[in-house]
Enzyme design. Structure first.
Site, PDB file in Angstrom:
ATOM      1  N   HIS A   1      70.541  49.604 -14.736  1.00 14.14           N
ATOM      2  CA  HIS A   1      70.971  50.516 -15.631  1.00 14.14           C
ATOM      3  C   HIS A   1      71.457  50.009 -16.857  1.00 14.14           C
ATOM      4  O   HIS A   1      72.042  48.793 -17.014  1.00 14.14           O
ATOM      5  CB  HIS A   1      72.245  51.243 -15.009  1.00 14.14           C
ATOM      6  CG  HIS A   1      72.600  52.464 -15.599  1.00 14.14           C
ATOM      7  ND1 HIS A   1      73.227  52.510 -16.784  1.00 14.14           N
ATOM      8  CD2 HIS A   1      72.580  53.734 -15.423  1.00 14.14           C
ATOM      9  CE1 HIS A   1      73.716  53.907 -17.015  1.00 14.14           C
ATOM     10  NE2 HIS A   1      73.078  54.471 -16.177  1.00 14.14           N
TER      11      HIS A   1
ATOM     12  N   ARG B   1      75.915  58.427 -23.307  1.00 19.04           N
ATOM     13  CA  ARG B   1      74.945  58.340 -24.275  1.00 19.04           C
ATOM     14  C   ARG B   1      74.166  59.911 -24.341  1.00 19.04           C
ATOM     15  O   ARG B   1      73.792  60.311 -25.416  1.00 19.04           O
ATOM     16  CB  ARG B   1      73.800  57.611 -24.016  1.00 19.04           C
ATOM     17  CG  ARG B   1      73.923  55.913 -24.035  1.00 19.04           C
ATOM     18  CD  ARG B   1      73.392  55.050 -23.805  1.00 19.04           C
ATOM     19  NE  ARG B   1      73.123  55.068 -22.217  1.00 19.04           N
ATOM     20  CZ  ARG B   1      71.962  55.092 -21.505  1.00 19.04           C
ATOM     21  NH1 ARG B   1      70.747  55.279 -22.019  1.00 19.04           N
ATOM     22  NH2 ARG B   1      71.945  54.899 -20.208  1.00 19.04           N
TER      23      ARG B   1
END
Length: 596
Positions: free
Chosen positions: A249, A275
């Site tokens: 990740h 994000r």
């Protein structure tokens, strides 16, 4: 003579026996959903077992969301486009039929969770809200703030309790009872009392999670996602598939390891939702560096792309002092962040960082194993009566998982496996006498010999060495030399594992010693798969083979050898259905700049 006729007094080691039609190993979302399906279909002899307290599973650490083509904001979305995005993100190593199983089910599964009380975030008119996630063509990710997994598991556990699904907590399975063709049960121990237990089961569901915690920087708690499911299945004779694909990740917490307040959070997930809600990545020079790597999709490009970009920024000297980059969402209002990302905001606030006023440091962290146990369209392994679902199974995610698909896979295949098992559930059956004599009794003796063993190595130290070895030799960037060095070093660690100091059965060190055995099996499969695949694709990046090779559009399997070890083979991948191929041909793609 049956086990009942032998009686406890004739056993070399004392153990309890539990007879059950279906044994579900793992109490996260996949296990809970399978048990619910079985119970609703009239199978009244189901038992779910978990290594932790009821409701305490790795599912709760899934933050950002769960995918399904509801079309809340984007009605042009569809299950076929969801499948196309998943195949694209998986670099076409996914099994298309398994992908479609998930994408076709998910609108109903999301609504079902709503009916069961899941606390979704909602639009102003009360519908299930959906947000953007990386590499998705539309706003498809339903969510509950940034605590989606926790809210989802709460809903599933409450539903299971409504149905009175039997559950036994704090039990660890150490081996499956199998003759290499069929599974008959499982053996393990009660982690509170230290008692050994034999489960005689007609059908077994492995829903034991993944294996990202074989790396030293990872998003799991240290005592879970150690590869239990894959190792148990492989030991029973089932094939493993695509183990070389481990998702790193892009945004785990990058911390000062010497700071006692921060160090426990090293690698812990900073959800993609940050994000998805507009968070931006900057290097130590203040550059928004994703403009160089992905000018169209920016921070919401595929996870492998963003993770490698961060790794390169750090390697080329543009990283922070803690080996990461900055993630900044301070251009958003504090109220917005508190509502949409409450757990993240709270966590960093407790550590003295205000996300609404300053950036946080992040770096790639091991997060998810795309590979796992090879299964058919119903989740059954090549061992009869043994199923694997959730992160334990392989086939849905290909070379890189689309964010938001992990929770989707758990409930979709929980239903599919539950349907199939319910059709043929016919009681516990009986474990053959020869397996009692040749598998069960010897294994319990081995456990007894391990417990209380004096050794020259600390088990947690050996686990830490293994995790560092995996990070250094099978991490984001790989090459043949490093992989072969790692595989050779693994043999040394295996010898150390035989000489670790172990406490009694109910001790933490005994649990860790069992974990270490599982982790060694999984680590070997990752090394061997990464060596076998001489190309770069998705999360697997070989610096000595940096291009994607069309001839390697195959799955890599590892079968158990009769005398131990792993035998590799490859197999081709079916083509997508006509409607999914049409969605692929249409070329749907997120344009990040519509978020600006």
């Amino acid at each position: 003579m049956s086990d009942r006729e032998i009686g406890k007094e004739a056993r070399s080691v004392e153990y309890d026996r539990v007879d059950v039609s279906v044994l579900v190993i793992g109490a996260g979302a996949a296990g809970a959903r399978a048990a619910i399906e079985l119970t609703e279909r009239g199978v009244d002899d189901v038992l779910v077992i978990g290594k932790r307290s009821h409701g305490d599973a790795h599912t709760t650490w899934a933050r950002g969301g769960i995918n399904g083509a509801l079309g809340t904001h984007d009605p042009e979305d569809s299950p076929a486009i969801h499948a196309a995005d998943t195949l694209n993100e998986g670099h076409f190593l996914n099994h298309p039929a398994k992908v479609e199983t998930v994408t076709e089910q998910m609108p109903d599964r999301l609504r079902e969770l709503d009916e069961w009380g899941m606390e979704y975030s909602r639009t102003d008119d009360g519908r299930i809200d959906q947000r953007f996630f990386g590499a998705q063509s539309f706003r498809r990710t339903a969510f509950a703030g940034d605590h989606t997994g926790e809210s989802m598991l709460d809903a599933l556990v409450n539903r299971a309790r409504e149905l009175s699904v039997p559950y036994r907590e704090n039990v660890m399975i150490t081996r499956l009872v199998s003759d290499g063709d069929r599974a008959y049960g499982a053996v393990g121990f009660d982690m509170d009392t230290g008692e050994y237990v034999l489960f005689n089961a007609g059908q077994i569901v492995l829903a034991a999670g993944g294996h990202a915690a074989v790396y030293n920087r990872h998003t799991s708690r240290d005592d879970e996602n150690n590869g239990d499911g894959a190792a148990l299945a492989h030991d029973a004779g089932a094939s493993l598939m695509d183990m070389e694909f481990v998702q790193f990740h892009p945004t785990g917490m990058a911390v000062d390891e010497d700071d006692s307040e921060w160090s426990p959070w090293s690698g812990r997930l900073v959800t993609e939702a940050v994000r998805g809600e507009g968070g931006r990545l900057f290097n130590a020079d203040g550059e928004r560096f994703m403009e160089r790597y992905s000018p169209d999709q920016m921070e919401l490009d595929a996870r492998d792309v963003v993770a490698r970009a961060i790794a390169r920024e750090v390697a080329e000297g543009r990283g922070t002092e803690n080996g990461g980059v900055y993630l900044d969402i301070s251009h958003r209002d504090a109220t917005f962040i508190g509502e949409r990302l409450p757990r993240m905001y709270e966590r960093f606030s407790e550590l003295g960082v205000d996300m609404a006023a300053e950036p946080v440091e992040v770096a790639p962290t091991a997060h998810y194993g795309m590979g796992g146990v090879a299964v058919d369209s119903d989740g059954e392994t090549d061992i009869d009566d043994l199923f694997a679902i959730g992160e334990t199974m392989a086939g849905v995610h290909g070379a890189n998982r689309l964010g938001g698909n992990s929770l989707a896979e758990t409930v979709a295949f929980g239903v599919v496996a539950g349907e199939r098992i319910a059709e043929r559930a016919a009681g516990p059956g009986d474990i053959p006498d020869e397996l009692l004599a040749d598998v069960v009794e010897p294994h319990f003796r081995d456990l007894t010999e391990t417990a209380g063993r004096s050794g020259e190595h600390d088990v947690e130290t050996v686990i830490a060495e293994l995790r560092q070895l995996m990070w250094d030799h099978a991490g984001i960037l790989r090459d043949e030399s490093a992989l072969r060095e790692g595989l050779a070093a693994l043999d040394d660690l295996r010898e150390k594992a035989e000489r670790v100091d172990v406490g009694p059965v109910a001790s933490e060190s005994f649990e860790f010693a069992i974990d270490l055995g599982f982790m060694l099996t999984v680590a070997e499969a990752i090394f061997r798969g990464a060596l076998e695949r001489t190309e770069s694709r998705g999360a697997h990046y070989r610096t000595d083979h940096p291009e994607t090779d069309p001839d390697w559009r195959v799955n890599v399997y590892f079968d158990a050898a009769d005398i131990g070890g792993m035998i590799p083979r490859t197999d081709s991948i079916p083509e997508p259905s006509e409607r999914v191929q049409a969605a692929l041909d249409e070329g749907h793609e997120l344009d990040y700049h519509q978020l600006e």
